[in-house]
Design a protein around this motif. Sequence first.
Motif, PDB file in Angstrom:
ATOM      1  N   VAL A 161      27.278  -3.657  35.349  1.00  0.00           N
ATOM      2  CA  VAL A 161      26.175  -2.805  34.897  1.00  0.00           C
ATOM      3  C   VAL A 161      25.163  -2.678  36.038  1.00  0.00           C
ATOM      4  O   VAL A 161      24.699  -3.687  36.575  1.00  0.00           O
ATOM      5  CB  VAL A 161      25.493  -3.392  33.651  1.00  0.00           C
ATOM      6  CG1 VAL A 161      24.282  -2.544  33.245  1.00  0.00           C
ATOM      7  CG2 VAL A 161      26.487  -3.483  32.496  1.00  0.00           C
ATOM      8  N   ASP A 165      20.169   0.372  35.217  1.00  0.00           N
ATOM      9  CA  ASP A 165      20.559   0.782  33.868  1.00  0.00           C
ATOM     10  C   ASP A 165      19.800  -0.077  32.861  1.00  0.00           C
ATOM     11  O   ASP A 165      20.341  -1.000  32.245  1.00  0.00           O
ATOM     12  CB  ASP A 165      22.073   0.636  33.680  1.00  0.00           C
ATOM     13  CG  ASP A 165      22.559   1.198  32.344  1.00  0.00           C
ATOM     14  OD1 ASP A 165      21.708   1.531  31.493  1.00  0.00           O
ATOM     15  OD2 ASP A 165      23.788   1.267  32.144  1.00  0.00           O
ATOM     16  N   ASP A 167      18.606   0.406  29.872  1.00  0.00           N
ATOM     17  CA  ASP A 167      19.012   0.395  28.471  1.00  0.00           C
ATOM     18  C   ASP A 167      20.136  -0.611  28.229  1.00  0.00           C
ATOM     19  O   ASP A 167      20.082  -1.404  27.280  1.00  0.00           O
ATOM     20  CB  ASP A 167      19.461   1.793  28.033  1.00  0.00           C
ATOM     21  CG  ASP A 167      18.300   2.764  27.880  1.00  0.00           C
ATOM     22  OD1 ASP A 167      17.144   2.281  27.778  1.00  0.00           O
ATOM     23  OD2 ASP A 167      18.534   3.981  27.880  1.00  0.00           O
ATOM     24  N   THR A 168      21.161  -0.589  29.078  1.00  0.00           N
ATOM     25  CA  THR A 168      22.286  -1.501  28.889  1.00  0.00           C
ATOM     26  C   THR A 168      21.879  -2.942  29.169  1.00  0.00           C
ATOM     27  O   THR A 168      22.311  -3.873  28.468  1.00  0.00           O
ATOM     28  CB  THR A 168      23.471  -1.102  29.785  1.00  0.00           C
ATOM     29  OG1 THR A 168      23.820   0.265  29.509  1.00  0.00           O
ATOM     30  CG2 THR A 168      24.681  -1.974  29.510  1.00  0.00           C
ATOM     31  N   GLY A 244      24.907  -1.243  23.172  1.00  0.00           N
ATOM     32  CA  GLY A 244      25.091  -1.178  24.612  1.00  0.00           C
ATOM     33  C   GLY A 244      26.526  -1.331  25.074  1.00  0.00           C
ATOM     34  O   GLY A 244      26.831  -1.067  26.247  1.00  0.00           O
ATOM     35  N   GLN A 246      29.031   0.451  24.534  1.00  0.00           N
ATOM     36  CA  GLN A 246      29.708   1.713  24.851  1.00  0.00           C
ATOM     37  C   GLN A 246      29.659   2.029  26.348  1.00  0.00           C
ATOM     38  O   GLN A 246      30.434   2.843  26.841  1.00  0.00           O
ATOM     39  CB  GLN A 246      29.107   2.858  24.053  1.00  0.00           C
ATOM     40  CG  GLN A 246      27.633   3.095  24.254  1.00  0.00           C
ATOM     41  CD  GLN A 246      27.073   4.077  23.235  1.00  0.00           C
ATOM     42  OE1 GLN A 246      27.623   5.164  23.037  1.00  0.00           O
ATOM     43  NE2 GLN A 246      26.001   3.707  22.568  1.00  0.00           N
ATOM     44  N   ALA A 247      28.771   1.339  27.082  1.00  0.00           N
ATOM     45  CA  ALA A 247      28.691   1.555  28.523  1.00  0.00           C
ATOM     46  C   ALA A 247      29.706   0.698  29.285  1.00  0.00           C
ATOM     47  O   ALA A 247      29.831   0.836  30.503  1.00  0.00           O
ATOM     48  CB  ALA A 247      27.281   1.229  29.021  1.00  0.00           C
ATOM     49  N   ARG A 253      34.243  -4.569  26.338  1.00  0.00           N
ATOM     50  CA  ARG A 253      33.738  -4.346  24.980  1.00  0.00           C
ATOM     51  C   ARG A 253      34.393  -5.309  24.004  1.00  0.00           C
ATOM     52  O   ARG A 253      33.733  -5.868  23.115  1.00  0.00           O
ATOM     53  CB  ARG A 253      34.000  -2.891  24.530  1.00  0.00           C
ATOM     54  CG  ARG A 253      33.187  -1.851  25.246  1.00  0.00           C
ATOM     55  CD  ARG A 253      33.132  -0.547  24.442  1.00  0.00           C
ATOM     56  NE  ARG A 253      34.455  -0.031  24.106  1.00  0.00           N
ATOM     57  CZ  ARG A 253      35.188   0.734  24.896  1.00  0.00           C
ATOM     58  NH1 ARG A 253      34.753   1.039  26.112  1.00  0.00           N
ATOM     59  NH2 ARG A 253      36.372   1.186  24.505  1.00  0.00           N
ATOM     60  N   LYS A 303      34.453   2.109  19.953  1.00  0.00           N
ATOM     61  CA  LYS A 303      33.491   2.269  21.040  1.00  0.00           C
ATOM     62  C   LYS A 303      32.069   2.520  20.548  1.00  0.00           C
ATOM     63  O   LYS A 303      31.178   1.735  20.784  1.00  0.00           O
ATOM     64  CB  LYS A 303      33.910   3.391  21.999  1.00  0.00           C
ATOM     65  CG  LYS A 303      33.057   3.459  23.255  1.00  0.00           C
ATOM     66  CD  LYS A 303      33.579   4.486  24.254  1.00  0.00           C
ATOM     67  CE  LYS A 303      32.744   4.523  25.503  1.00  0.00           C
ATOM     68  NZ  LYS A 303      33.253   5.489  26.507  1.00  0.00           N
TER      69      LYS A 303
END
Length: 330
Positions: A161, A165, A167-168, A244, A246-247, A253, A303
């Motif tokens: 990441v 970024d 948000d993630t 988060g 989905q990134a 995941r 996802k």
Amino acid sequence: MRETPSRAGGGRHRAVLVEKARESIKLGSKSFNAASRLFDRGTRERVWLLYAWCRRCDDIADAQDHGGALGDQSKAKDRVEAIHVLTDRAWEGLPTADVAFDAFGLVAKECGITREMADDVIAGFELDAADWRPRTERDLMQYCFHVAGAVGVMMARVMGVPRDDDDTLDRACDLGFAFQLANIARDVVEDDAAGRCYLPVEWLVEEDIEPGQHTKPHHRQELANMAARLAKLARHHRQWALVGTQALRFRQRWAIHSAARIYGAIGDKVEELGPAAWDRRVHTSRWAKMGHVAAAFFDAVRKAHPMPAEPPAYTRRDFAIVAEPVLQDI
């Protein structure tokens, strides 16, 4: 005098560091070890390297061995200072004579983990060394950030990441919040036996509990009430954390959803048991872990994850150490 050359990992071979880190996670956390095996090889090895440093720091701070019984708690501040010194050397690429710190130096170099990120984690050990107690819910979340949320941020960097970024990275921090809140709910009686309490003073006052009496049998219902509050907070942050994912790549995941389900089950079980939650230590059985991993596979396939209606009250930016800006010559 010849200077010591700076090399990531302190000059140790990468394969040696990875193997020692694998042994550390196998001994230190069955749940985390199980979830880590779902990562692709590159991510898995880096997760192990980072875990080894986290585990070793925790063991030094608490004078214990792979999370076992607490040792002599005198000179706690000296032990935390040793963590700072060893981490500084490792981050600079200098040998430390400690495999776990050399492992941190390697993974920090490979993944762009900053010194401030490491300091965020070490700040949690400093709080314990100072015999710190939370007075408010915000204080509680500050502690959860330093001992777990900040680790989540570094794990996100391990998974690739980007540093910008936000948000993630915030979602990764939420997962750390969720894990630590569940741990506090489960371990409150064990923590009390060790002379520690992470329940906010304001919560204890609201439940009309005398100082130092929150684990006594006549306060089990009040303790269950506070554990339910912790479990509710943990669920909320867990829900945000999963947004988060989905990134991330599929196997990442899957691993994160597995860990979220396994650790989430702990907090949920504590809440479900109520006053009986501390009759025996709540844990997730091997078969239950397998079920969570299987269910997490389908979570990862889907996802997308629904965004909760209410935003989290606190994020990593409320507590993180901010690097000083680099001044450019004019």
